[in-house]
Scaffold this active site. Structure first.
Site, PDB file in Angstrom:
ATOM      1  N   ARG A   1       0.849  -1.181   0.000  1.00 46.06           N
ATOM      2  CA  ARG A   1       0.000   0.000   0.000  1.00 46.06           C
ATOM      3  C   ARG A   1       0.885   1.231   0.000  1.00 46.06           C
ATOM      4  NH1 ARG A   1      -4.432   1.553   4.559  1.00 46.06           N
ATOM      5  NH2 ARG A   1      -2.568   2.060   5.749  1.00 46.06           N
TER       6      ARG A   1
ATOM      7  N   THR B   1      -0.768   7.647  -1.069  1.00 43.51           N
ATOM      8  CA  THR B   1      -2.073   7.568  -1.750  1.00 43.51           C
ATOM      9  C   THR B   1      -2.966   6.484  -1.149  1.00 43.51           C
ATOM     10  OG1 THR B   1      -1.305   5.911  -3.310  1.00 43.51           O
ATOM     11  CG2 THR B   1      -0.958   8.211  -3.924  1.00 43.51           C
TER      12      THR B   1
ATOM     13  N   ASP C   1       5.021  -5.073   9.952  1.00 43.23           N
ATOM     14  CA  ASP C   1       6.174  -4.683  10.773  1.00 43.23           C
ATOM     15  C   ASP C   1       6.187  -5.426  12.104  1.00 43.23           C
ATOM     16  OD1 ASP C   1       7.311  -2.992   8.937  1.00 43.23           O
ATOM     17  OD2 ASP C   1       6.308  -1.200   9.707  1.00 43.23           O
TER      18      ASP C   1
HETATM   19  C1  PRP Z   1      -1.085  -3.842   5.074  1.00 48.32           C
HETATM   20  C2  PRP Z   1      -1.964  -5.025   5.429  1.00 48.32           C
HETATM   21  C3  PRP Z   1      -2.914  -5.097   4.267  1.00 48.32           C
HETATM   22  C4  PRP Z   1      -3.094  -3.659   3.899  1.00 48.32           C
HETATM   23  C5  PRP Z   1      -4.406  -3.188   4.414  1.00 48.32           C
HETATM   24  O1  PRP Z   1      -0.099  -4.193   4.187  1.00 48.32           O
HETATM   25  O2  PRP Z   1      -1.251  -6.218   5.626  1.00 48.32           O
HETATM   26  O3  PRP Z   1      -2.425  -5.846   3.178  1.00 48.32           O
HETATM   27  O4  PRP Z   1      -2.040  -2.920   4.504  1.00 48.32           O
HETATM   28  O5  PRP Z   1      -4.670  -1.898   3.995  1.00 48.32           O
HETATM   29  P1  PRP Z   1      -5.833  -1.529   2.971  1.00 48.32           P
HETATM   30  O6  PRP Z   1      -7.052  -2.301   3.392  1.00 48.32           O
HETATM   31  O7  PRP Z   1      -5.993  -0.056   3.172  1.00 48.32           O
HETATM   32  O8  PRP Z   1      -5.376  -1.878   1.582  1.00 48.32           O
HETATM   33  P2  PRP Z   1       1.080  -3.176   3.726  1.00 48.32           P
HETATM   34  O9  PRP Z   1       0.695  -2.490   2.468  1.00 48.32           O
HETATM   35  O10 PRP Z   1       1.493  -2.329   4.889  1.00 48.32           O
HETATM   36  O11 PRP Z   1       2.223  -4.178   3.294  1.00 48.32           O
HETATM   37  P3  PRP Z   1       3.058  -5.266   4.165  1.00 48.32           P
HETATM   38  O12 PRP Z   1       2.101  -6.387   4.525  1.00 48.32           O
HETATM   39  O13 PRP Z   1       4.112  -5.683   3.218  1.00 48.32           O
HETATM   40  O14 PRP Z   1       3.585  -4.555   5.407  1.00 48.32           O
HETATM   41  N1  URA Z   2      -2.197  -1.914   7.480  1.00 46.18           N
HETATM   42  C1  URA Z   2      -1.792  -2.292   8.710  1.00 46.18           C
HETATM   43  O1  URA Z   2      -0.889  -3.128   8.855  1.00 46.18           O
HETATM   44  N2  URA Z   2      -2.415  -1.750   9.775  1.00 46.18           N
HETATM   45  C2  URA Z   2      -3.423  -0.861   9.657  1.00 46.18           C
HETATM   46  O2  URA Z   2      -3.972  -0.428  10.686  1.00 46.18           O
HETATM   47  C3  URA Z   2      -3.812  -0.485   8.363  1.00 46.18           C
HETATM   48  C4  URA Z   2      -3.191  -1.023   7.289  1.00 46.18           C
END
Ligand code: PRP
Ligand code: URA
Length: 210
Positions: free
Chosen positions: A105, A109, A204
Site C-alpha cells: 500500500r 495515496t 512490521d
Molecule cells: C497492510 C496489510 C494489508 C493492507 C491493508 O499491508 O497487511 O495488506 O495494509 O490496507 P488496505 O485495506 O488499506 O489496503 P502493507 O501495504 O502495509 O504491506 P506489508 O504487509 O508488506 O507490510
Molecule cells: N495496514 C496495517 O498493517 N495496519 C493498519 O492499521 C492499516 C493497514
C-alpha cells in the site's frame, strides 16, 4: 445481495486479540498469537465443508463414518502480513494449496500495487480463502480478490483479523459474492489509513521491521 460478514467473537479469540493489540507485545508473541487466532478462525470457516460417508473398520466392528468430501481448497495470503496467517490455516487443513499475491500500500495515496502473483494451476476448480490480518481501506483485499477472479477463481472467502467498517464496505461493494470472516470489527480508520484502535502495522509487528 451483499456478502455476509461473520465476526468470530469466541472468548479465546477476543483474549488473544487483546494481547496482540497491546503496544508492548513483542514480535515473538505477536507472531504466535496471529498463528493461534488463524487456526481458530480456520476451524470456524470450514464449518460448512461437505462430508462424505466412508466405510471403515474399528478394532471392534465395521462402521460407516464421515470424512471431508475431497473439496479442493486454496489459501492465498496477501504479502507480507498475510504470511503470518498461513501456518495457522495449514495446521487445520494440511493438504490445501497456497497461492501468493504481493501487494503493498503506497503510504501517501493508500493505493495498493501488485508486485507478485503465483496461484495453483487449477484455479477454476478450487475454493479460495484470501488471508490478510488487516482490512483497512479494503483496497488491498479488493484488488487481491479481483486478481484471483481474473485468473478464473469462482469461489472466494476473505479472512482478516482486524477490520475497519470502511474496508468491509468496500469489499462488499466491489465483491458482493465474497463472505468476510473477522476476528474483530473495529471503530474506524485514522487520517493515515490505520485501523483504530487496531494493532498497528501488522507486517512490521510480525517481521520485526521498523
Ligand atoms: C497492510 C496489510 C494489508 C493492507 C491493508 O499491508 O497487511 O495488506 O495494509 O490496507 P488496505 O485495506 O488499506 O489496503 P502493507 O501495504 O502495509 O504491506 P506489508 O504487509 O508488506 O507490510
Ligand atoms: N495496514 C496495517 O498493517 N495496519 C493498519 O492499521 C492499516 C493497514
Amino acid at each position: 445481495m451483499m456478502g455476509k460478514v461473520h465476526v468470530y467473537d469466541h472468548p479465546l479469540i477476543q483474549h488473544k486479540m487483546t494481547i496482540m493489540r497491546k503496544v508492548e507485545t513483542g514480535t515473538k508473541q505477536f507472531r504466535e498469537l496471529v498463528d493461534e487466532v488463524s487456526s481458530l478462525m480456520a476451524y470456524e470457516i470450514t464449518r460448512d465443508l461437505p462430508l462424505t460417508d466412508v466405510e471403515i473398520e474399528t478394532p471392534v466392528s465395521v462402521s460407516t463414518q464421515k470424512m471431508i468430501a475431497g473439496k479442493k481448497l486454496g489459501i492465498v495470503p496477501i504479502l507480507r502480513a498475510g504470511l503470518g496467517m498461513v501456518d495457522g490455516f495449514l495446521k487445520m487443513m494440511p493438504n490445501v494449496k497456497v497461492g501468493h499475491i504481493g501487494l503493498y500500500r503506497d503510504p501517501e495515496t493508500l493505493e495498493p500495487h501488485e508486485y507478485y502473483l503465483k496461484l495453483p494451476t487449477d484455479v477454476t476448480e478450487r475454493d479460495f480463502i484470501v488471508v490478510d490480518p488487516m482490512l483497512a481501506t479494503g483496497g488491498s483485499a479488493a484488488d487481491a480478490i479481483a486478481a484471483l477472479k481474473k485468473h478464473g477463481a469462482k469461489s472466494i472467502k476473505l479472512a482478516c483479523l482486524c477490520a475497519a467498517p470502511e474496508g468491509v464496505e468496500r469489499v462488499q461493494a466491489e465483491h458482493p459474492d465474497v463472505e468476510i470472516y473477522l476476528a474483530a470489527l473495529d471503530e474506524k480508520l485514522n487520517d493515515h489509513g490505520y485501523i483504530v484502535p487496531g494493532l498497528g502495522d501488522a507486517g512490521d509487528r510480525l517481521f520485526g521491521t521498523k
